[in-house]
Design a protein around this motif. Structure first.
Motif, PDB file in Angstrom:
ATOM      1  N   PRO A 118     -15.138  14.120  -0.830  1.00 16.35           N
ATOM      2  CA  PRO A 118     -14.627  14.663  -2.086  1.00 16.35           C
ATOM      3  C   PRO A 118     -13.755  13.646  -2.826  1.00 16.35           C
ATOM      4  O   PRO A 118     -13.257  12.695  -2.210  1.00 16.35           O
ATOM      5  CB  PRO A 118     -13.797  15.871  -1.640  1.00 16.35           C
ATOM      6  N   PRO A 119     -13.548  13.834  -4.159  1.00 17.51           N
ATOM      7  CA  PRO A 119     -12.714  12.903  -4.922  1.00 17.51           C
ATOM      8  C   PRO A 119     -11.331  12.783  -4.306  1.00 17.51           C
ATOM      9  O   PRO A 119     -10.833  13.734  -3.703  1.00 17.51           O
ATOM     10  CB  PRO A 119     -12.627  13.549  -6.309  1.00 17.51           C
ATOM     11  N   GLY A 120     -10.713  11.615  -4.458  1.00 10.39           N
ATOM     12  CA  GLY A 120      -9.376  11.417  -3.897  1.00 10.39           C
ATOM     13  C   GLY A 120      -9.114   9.946  -3.655  1.00 10.39           C
ATOM     14  O   GLY A 120      -9.882   9.082  -4.088  1.00 10.39           O
ATOM     15  N   VAL A 121      -8.010   9.662  -2.969  1.00  9.52           N
ATOM     16  CA  VAL A 121      -7.610   8.288  -2.684  1.00  9.52           C
ATOM     17  C   VAL A 121      -7.878   8.013  -1.204  1.00  9.52           C
ATOM     18  O   VAL A 121      -7.435   8.780  -0.341  1.00  9.52           O
ATOM     19  CB  VAL A 121      -6.115   8.082  -2.990  1.00  9.52           C
ATOM     20  N   TYR A 122      -8.627   6.960  -0.904  1.00 10.53           N
ATOM     21  CA  TYR A 122      -9.021   6.672   0.476  1.00 10.53           C
ATOM     22  C   TYR A 122      -8.532   5.307   0.945  1.00 10.53           C
ATOM     23  O   TYR A 122      -8.603   4.330   0.209  1.00 10.53           O
ATOM     24  CB  TYR A 122     -10.543   6.733   0.617  1.00 10.53           C
ATOM     25  N   ARG A 123      -8.034   5.274   2.195  1.00 17.73           N
ATOM     26  CA  ARG A 123      -7.695   4.009   2.862  1.00 17.73           C
ATOM     27  C   ARG A 123      -8.709   3.799   3.981  1.00 17.73           C
ATOM     28  O   ARG A 123      -9.401   4.728   4.368  1.00 17.73           O
ATOM     29  CB  ARG A 123      -6.313   4.094   3.516  1.00 17.73           C
ATOM     30  N   ILE A 124      -8.705   2.614   4.586  1.00 16.77           N
ATOM     31  CA  ILE A 124      -9.631   2.376   5.694  1.00 16.77           C
ATOM     32  C   ILE A 124      -9.294   3.317   6.848  1.00 16.77           C
ATOM     33  O   ILE A 124     -10.181   3.751   7.579  1.00 16.77           O
ATOM     34  CB  ILE A 124      -9.633   0.888   6.133  1.00 16.77           C
ATOM     35  N   GLU A 166       0.815  -1.210   0.000  1.00 20.53           N
ATOM     36  CA  GLU A 166       0.000   0.000   0.000  1.00 20.53           C
ATOM     37  C   GLU A 166       0.854   1.267   0.000  1.00 20.53           C
ATOM     38  O   GLU A 166       0.506   2.256  -0.645  1.00 20.53           O
ATOM     39  CB  GLU A 166      -0.907  -0.014   1.236  1.00 20.53           C
ATOM     40  N   ALA A 167       1.980   1.215   0.729  1.00 19.58           N
ATOM     41  CA  ALA A 167       2.835   2.407   0.818  1.00 19.58           C
ATOM     42  C   ALA A 167       3.319   2.836  -0.568  1.00 19.58           C
ATOM     43  O   ALA A 167       3.475   4.025  -0.839  1.00 19.58           O
ATOM     44  CB  ALA A 167       4.028   2.127   1.726  1.00 19.58           C
ATOM     45  N   ALA A 168       3.539   1.863  -1.466  1.00 20.84           N
ATOM     46  CA  ALA A 168       3.959   2.191  -2.831  1.00 20.84           C
ATOM     47  C   ALA A 168       2.751   2.491  -3.706  1.00 20.84           C
ATOM     48  O   ALA A 168       2.827   3.294  -4.640  1.00 20.84           O
ATOM     49  CB  ALA A 168       4.760   1.036  -3.422  1.00 20.84           C
ATOM     50  N   ALA A 169       1.622   1.833  -3.394  1.00 14.97           N
ATOM     51  CA  ALA A 169       0.436   2.002  -4.230  1.00 14.97           C
ATOM     52  C   ALA A 169      -0.214   3.370  -4.037  1.00 14.97           C
ATOM     53  O   ALA A 169      -0.773   3.932  -4.972  1.00 14.97           O
ATOM     54  CB  ALA A 169      -0.581   0.903  -3.930  1.00 14.97           C
ATOM     55  N   LEU A 170      -0.117   3.912  -2.804  1.00 14.57           N
ATOM     56  CA  LEU A 170      -0.794   5.181  -2.518  1.00 14.57           C
ATOM     57  C   LEU A 170      -0.322   6.326  -3.411  1.00 14.57           C
ATOM     58  O   LEU A 170      -1.153   6.958  -4.076  1.00 14.57           O
ATOM     59  CB  LEU A 170      -0.621   5.558  -1.042  1.00 14.57           C
ATOM     60  N   VAL A 217      -8.487   1.936  -1.577  1.00 17.82           N
ATOM     61  CA  VAL A 217      -7.382   0.973  -1.661  1.00 17.82           C
ATOM     62  C   VAL A 217      -7.176   0.238  -0.342  1.00 17.82           C
ATOM     63  O   VAL A 217      -7.441   0.764   0.734  1.00 17.82           O
ATOM     64  CB  VAL A 217      -6.049   1.653  -2.057  1.00 17.82           C
ATOM     65  N   ALA A 218      -6.715  -1.028  -0.461  1.00 17.53           N
ATOM     66  CA  ALA A 218      -6.397  -1.827   0.725  1.00 17.53           C
ATOM     67  C   ALA A 218      -5.368  -2.876   0.336  1.00 17.53           C
ATOM     68  O   ALA A 218      -5.416  -3.427  -0.770  1.00 17.53           O
ATOM     69  CB  ALA A 218      -7.646  -2.510   1.265  1.00 17.53           C
ATOM     70  N   GLU A 219      -4.437  -3.139   1.241  1.00 15.74           N
ATOM     71  CA  GLU A 219      -3.352  -4.095   0.959  1.00 15.74           C
ATOM     72  C   GLU A 219      -3.546  -5.376   1.768  1.00 15.74           C
ATOM     73  O   GLU A 219      -3.972  -5.345   2.915  1.00 15.74           O
ATOM     74  CB  GLU A 219      -2.013  -3.460   1.362  1.00 15.74           C
TER      75      GLU A 219
END
Lengths: 254, 313
Positions: B210-216, B160-164, B182-184
């Motif tokens: 709002p639009p963007g990248v979200y983790r749990i 996840e650290a690389a995927a974010l 996203v989730a790893e």
């Protein structure tokens, strides 16, 4: 202390009028304590006479043993109140109609001189075990705040996190690097206490506003949560709860 | 390309070893070399994906392997036409497997809970809302390998650290209203990552984030509220009077989006400063929560979002 006579539930009133004398006498502390424990653990089989249909469950804790004695003295002369007491905390079961439990607890709290934290929940007799568990968790959260009377709606966010251990664990891990650095922890706590007002938080800590801003940016870098965003501040705040919510000195009720 | 991922083996050598039998069969014009070419190329393609080999390196290795093997077989008197066909078939299949990644159903297998040979150690599952799957996949491919499952979930063979940062880049490239969840998880537990991204996606959507990248981690608080019935019930009671008034709901959401800054919210809502102050007072009267307090404001936003989840559910 009046408890149920203003009740809107006629059954409560009737029941207390018709059979208040079936409860063990006030002097029989052990039997009454056992009765309270039975009710709070949800083992009430309906065989007890003289019990109200619904109760306010008050979990309380105090900073001193004298404080606990004072609480017990305040309800000691009331034959309807059941008590399960510990050293610096305990449970009170006050016969009570719906929506009157907070007023009842506040009235009691107002009569006390020392620092007492109270958490109150209302339930019918068959739901007392879950009301007890709610009151305990509310008291754990409240014990980190100013003394007073608390109910679930005052601590909703922290309560939800405490009740979900996997979430609490993750949040505690997230906030750990901030907790490890006292200046950052103090700054975040002050910023939360001052409701996100930076000038007030800086004054409270007696530091320059730009120092505070710098520390809040460090908090963001360590946690991924930007304190100036309301959602992120709520997350940071419940993470602090998850990281260090004390146990409270309540007697075992099960 | 070439994001510094170590290549643990020599790609040219792998291709040479794997392709040799196919070239031999083709040179001898033996039956069934076409089928062998397809299965070999797909297998190698998946392996290159999981080894995170950059596409440029694959292309270079394919060229040199084809030249070496073709020359060797021609020297032995092989059929030039058949050799050329074999080279083309192998290259085409390998590249198609390498780029699509899921020709073997690897993504679907992982999501179904198995970790087949050729799977990477760890995957970040991503679910993208607001953009066509093809566009998203192509955008990711420009950065590195990606698998697309039939369910629409993307599998990136990186932690996840690389995927974010990767997702944030792709999100910016795609532009517009795009939400990434996203989730790893390790390969054997990719099914759990899928469950998690579905939960994040549902929360992000219903809470109107709002639009963007979200983790749990960004949604932990909401998911705790959602999973605690006592809190849901109480929160429903607290905001019920607010929900009956759409203007006040809109005010809460605008103030939340403005990070609690009343001046910004006022401009967004085209109202006067004293109007918003009055509305905020009304909200506090109705709910007992003060929208001027950032934590109460966030809680009000959560309650409004969850009430929409309830309505949807």
């Amino acid at each position: 202390m009046t408890t149920v006579l203003h009740s809107r539930l006629l059954n409560d009133v009737l029941r207390d009028i018709l059979s208040p004398y079936d409860l063990p006498p006030v002097e029989d502390v052990t039997t009454r304590r056992q009765l309270a424990r039975t009710l709070l653990s949800g083992q009430d089989n309906g065989s007890f006479n003289g019990l109200a249909l619904a109760y306010a469950v008050v979990a309380f804790c105090t900073s001193t043993e004298d404080g606990a004695t004072e609480v017990l003295a305040a309800v000691g002369d009331n034959a309807d109140v059941l008590v399960l007491d510990g050293v610096r905390g305990g449970y009170l079961l006050l016969p009570c109609a719906q929506d009157q439990h907070v007023g009842l607890a506040r009235a009691l709290h107002d009569r006390l001189g020392s620092d007492v934290w109270m958490a109150v929940a209302w339930a019918s007799r068959r739901d007392l075990a879950s009301a007890r568990a709610t009151a305990e968790d509310v008291l754990r959260i409240a014990s980190c705040r100013a003394p007073g009377v608390y109910e679930l709606r005052n601590v909703l966010a922290d309560f939800a996190v405490l009740r979900q251990p996997h979430v609490a664990e993750r949040l505690a891990r997230m906030i750990e690097p901030v907790v490890a650095q006292q200046p950052l922890l103090d700054s975040l706590r002050a910023f939360i206490s001052e409701d996100g007002n930076r000038a007030a938080a800086a004054r409270r800590l007696d530091i320059h506003r730009s120092t505070l801003d710098h520390r809040l940016r460090l908090v963001e870098r360590l946690t991924g949560c930007r304190p100036t965003s309301p959602r992120a501040l709520l997350t940071l705040s419940v993470a602090l709860t998850a990281h260090s919510t004390p146990q409270v000195p309540l007697p075992r009720a099960y | 390309m070439g994001r510094g991922q170590p290549v643990l083996f020599d790609v040219g050598r792998l291709l040479h070893e794997e392709f040799l039998a196919v070239y031999r069969a083709a040179a001898a014009d033996a039956d069934g070399w076409e089928d062998a070419a397809v299965s070999v190329a797909r297998r190698v393609g998946s392996r290159l994906i999981s080894a995170k080999v950059p596409v440029a390196q694959v292309v270079v290795a394919l060229r040199s392997t084809d030249r070496l093997l073709t020359e060797a077989m021609l020297d032995d008197g092989g059929d030039a036409r058949a050799l050329a066909a074999a080279g083309t078939a192998l290259a085409a299949e390998l590249m198609s497997a390498f780029c699509a990644g899921d020709d073997d159903g690897l993504a679907d297998a992982l999501l179904a809970g198995s970790a087949p040979d050729g799977a990477a150690a760890v995957y970040t599952v991503a679910l993208v809302r607001g953009a066509l799957a093809d566009r998203v996949v192509n955008a990711f491919r420009r950065h590195g390998p990606v698998l697309l499952a039939t369910s629409g979930h993307l599998l990136l063979p990186v932690p996840e650290a690389a995927a974010l940062p990767l997702c944030r880049d792709v999100c910016a490239e795609l532009g517009g209203e795009v939400w990434f969840s996203v989730a790893e998880r390790p390969a054997a537990r990719v099914a759990l990552a899928r469950k998690e991204v579905d939960e994040i996606d549902a929360l992000v959507t219903s809470l109107g984030r709002p639009p963007g990248v979200y983790r749990i981690d960004d949604m932990l608080f909401e998911s705790a509220v959602l999973d605690t019935p006592e809190v849901r019930d109480e929160l429903d009671k607290v905001v019920a009077p607010l929900l009956a008034n759409p203007v006040l709901v809109q005010t809460v959401l605008a103030l939340l989006e403005a990070d609690g800054n009343r001046a910004v919210a006022v401009r967004k809502l085209f109202i006067h400063r004293s109007t918003i102050d009055y509305r905020l007072w009304q909200i506090e009267q109705l709910t007992g929560l003060s929208p001027v307090n950032p934590r109460d404001l966030a809680l009000l936003g959560t309650a409004i979002g969850l009430s929409r989840t309830n309505a949807l559910g």
